[in-house]
Every structure is written in structure tokens, then in C-alpha cells.
Write a protein that holds these residues in place. Structure first.
Motif, mmCIF file in Angstrom:
data_model
loop_
_atom_site.group_PDB
_atom_site.id
_atom_site.type_symbol
_atom_site.label_atom_id
_atom_site.label_comp_id
_atom_site.label_asym_id
_atom_site.label_seq_id
_atom_site.Cartn_x
_atom_site.Cartn_y
_atom_site.Cartn_z
ATOM 1 N N GLN A 1 0.842 -1.194 0.000
ATOM 2 C CA GLN A 1 0.000 0.000 0.000
ATOM 3 C C GLN A 1 0.884 1.253 0.000
ATOM 4 O O GLN A 1 1.613 1.516 0.960
ATOM 5 N N HIS B 1 0.260 4.377 0.341
ATOM 6 C CA HIS B 1 0.062 5.440 1.347
ATOM 7 C C HIS B 1 0.897 5.182 2.608
ATOM 8 O O HIS B 1 1.141 6.105 3.369
ATOM 9 N N CYS C 1 -5.133 6.718 8.491
ATOM 10 C CA CYS C 1 -5.640 5.500 7.867
ATOM 11 C C CYS C 1 -5.106 4.275 8.607
ATOM 12 O O CYS C 1 -3.888 4.060 8.665
ATOM 13 N N TYR C 2 -6.022 3.545 9.190
ATOM 14 C CA TYR C 2 -5.636 2.260 9.789
ATOM 15 C C TYR C 2 -5.095 1.326 8.713
ATOM 16 O O TYR C 2 -5.568 1.342 7.582
ATOM 17 N N ILE C 3 -4.133 0.512 9.076
ATOM 18 C CA ILE C 3 -3.625 -0.515 8.156
ATOM 19 C C ILE C 3 -3.811 -1.883 8.810
ATOM 20 O O ILE C 3 -2.934 -2.384 9.537
ATOM 21 N N GLY C 4 -4.985 -2.465 8.539
ATOM 22 C CA GLY C 4 -5.251 -3.817 9.036
ATOM 23 C C GLY C 4 -4.385 -4.844 8.332
ATOM 24 O O GLY C 4 -4.191 -5.960 8.832
ATOM 25 N N ALA C 5 -3.837 -4.451 7.182
ATOM 26 C CA ALA C 5 -3.025 -5.385 6.388
ATOM 27 C C ALA C 5 -1.710 -5.773 7.070
ATOM 28 O O ALA C 5 -0.996 -6.628 6.544
ATOM 29 N N TYR D 1 -2.392 -3.041 14.573
ATOM 30 C CA TYR D 1 -2.699 -2.155 13.450
ATOM 31 C C TYR D 1 -1.454 -1.444 12.974
ATOM 32 O O TYR D 1 -0.572 -1.120 13.773
ATOM 33 N N LYS E 1 -17.698 7.900 5.232
ATOM 34 C CA LYS E 1 -18.235 6.573 4.923
ATOM 35 C C LYS E 1 -19.585 6.391 5.626
ATOM 36 O O LYS E 1 -19.789 6.908 6.722
ATOM 37 N N ARG F 1 -22.614 4.359 7.668
ATOM 38 C CA ARG F 1 -22.574 3.528 8.870
ATOM 39 C C ARG F 1 -23.714 2.518 8.845
ATOM 40 O O ARG F 1 -24.772 2.784 8.281
#
Ligand SMILES: Cc1cc2nc3c(=O)[nH]c(=O)nc-3n(C[C@H](O)[C@H](O)[C@H](O)COP(=O)(O)O)c2cc1C
Length: 201
Positions: free
Chosen positions: A23, A25, A87-91, A113, A129, A131
């Protein structure tokens, strides 16, 4: 029960970006953090003063992940209140075992995270986004026996952005999805970091 590793080394940042589904970002953000659950420090403190460590893996995973989540979300709220984007990065879970090694995390520490924080590109200001409707999230006195089809349809309708919501959640949560692929990697990482729950009587 948390630890936060700020990644300032450009080579390491690039490597982590590659490990997190490549990613871009992660490379571009002003700051990138890996927010971890951490029971290592607590164990050190307990043993340092002569007590024996007694916390087991289930509590460590649940409380540690909760603490890491509260820390990450408070970082997001603080950053956003100052006008930055996050931005969270769950990846990080895609290669969480390798990432733990890259960061020299000791047993008892596990990435939960990634978190990008930076200046928002005004040309790509993110829209809010949608909900999930509240009546599917907040209940009175007991959990509903089932969700009526009408409520499920309402959720799909509310969550639709450009395309059907199933196209978004399906790739994560259906058979052969991202989450299923992460499972063996996470199992490996939990064992490696000595957090895999051992049986209890
Ligand atoms: C736990 C979690 C993991 C996420 N992982 C990623 C990720 O790996 N890459 C990404 O671009 N966005 C990721 N996101 C961000 C979402 O794609 C989405 O942009 C964000 O949740 C929208 O922000 P909002 O919930 O405040 O509306 C993640 C979000 C959460 C909550």
C-alpha cells in the motif's frame, strides 16, 4: 498493555509497505506507526520486583488488543482534531509474523494495526463513509433472535457506495477471502510471539 513503534527508517518503511499488501500510502504518509499489544513490558515490571508472572494468553490477547485499539483510535481522534488524516492498516496481519521479526518484537508483543497519519491531499479529500443502521448495532435488554430480511436489506442499502456492499465485505469475510487467508499467518505469529492460548482445565 500496548506499544507503539514509529517507523522513521525509510528502508524499513518501504519494506513494511510491501509486507502490508504493497500500500503506497504507507510510504507516502508523514508518519507511520505499528500499534501493538504488549504484555512483555508488564511481565518485566512484575518479575523485576520479584513476583511471578501469572497472566495467560487469552487475557493478554483480549486486553492487549483492546488497549492497542484504544490507543490507535485516540491517536486518530487527536490527529483528525488537528486537521490531519489517518488511515488504519489492518493489512499488517497479512504478514504479522514477519513484521514482528522486522521490528524485533519480543514474546508478548504483537502488531495489531498499522496507522498512517499525515496531511490530507486536498484533491482526494475522503468522503464520509456510511454507517450500519443503529438498530442492527444497539439493542435493548437482549440480543435479537434473528435479523429480519428487511433490516439486512436496509443495511446493504445504507452501506452501498458506488457498488453493492457485498462486493466490499465479500472479499474480506466470505470463503477464500482475506480473513480466511490471514488465519494461518496469525496462528503462526501468535505461536511465535508466545501468545497462542494454551488449554486450561
Ligand atoms: C481495523 C481497520 C483496518 C483497516 N485497514 C486498512 C488498510 O489496510 N488499508 C487501507 O487503505 N485502509 C484500511 N482501513 C481504512 C478503511 O478502509 C476506511 O478508509 C476507513 O475505515 C474509513 O474511515 P471511517 O471509518 O472513519 O469512515 C482500515 C480500517 C480499519 C478500522
Amino acid at each position: 498493555m500496548y506499544a507503539c513503534v514509529c517507523i522513521t527508517d525509510a528502508t524499513l518503511r518501504d519494506r513494511l509497505a510491501t509486507l502490508c499488501a504493497d500500500q503506497q500510502h504507507i510510504r507516502d504518509a508523514a508518519e507511520f506507526f505499528v500499534v501493538c499489544l504488549d504484555v512483555h513490558r508488564l511481565r518485566r515490571l512484575i518479575e523485576y520486583r520479584g513476583l511471578e508472572w501469572g497472566m495467560r494468553e487469552r487475557i493478554a490477547l483480549l486486553y492487549g488488543a483492546t488497549d492497542a485499539t484504544m490507543v490507535a483510535q485516540n491517536m486518530v481522534v487527536a490527529a483528525e482534531s488537528l486537521g490531519y488524516g489517518a488511515c488504519y492498516i489492518g493489512a499488517v496481519q497479512n504478514n504479522v509474523d514477519v513484521i514482528a521479526q522486522e521490528l524485533s518484537l519480543p514474546p508478548g508483543v504483537l502488531p495489531i494495526y498499522g496507522l498512517c497519519i499525515g496531511v490530507i491531499d486536498p484533491a482526494h479529500y475522503p468522503p464520509l463513509k456510511p454507517r450500519i443502521p443503529r438498530d442492527l448495532c444497539f439493542f435493548e435488554n437482549s440480543y435479537p433472535a434473528d435479523f429480519p430480511a428487511q433490516a439486512l436489506e436496509a443495511a446493504y442499502a445504507a452501506m452501498r457506495v458506488k457498488r453493492d456492499w457485498l462486493d466490499s465485505i465479500g472479499v474480506y469475510f466470505a470463503t477464500d477471502g482475506t480473513m480466511e487467508h490471514r488465519e494461518p499467518i496469525m496462528a503462526r505469529a501468535w505461536r511465535q510471539q508466545e501468545l497462542d492460548p494454551r488449554p486450561v482445565e
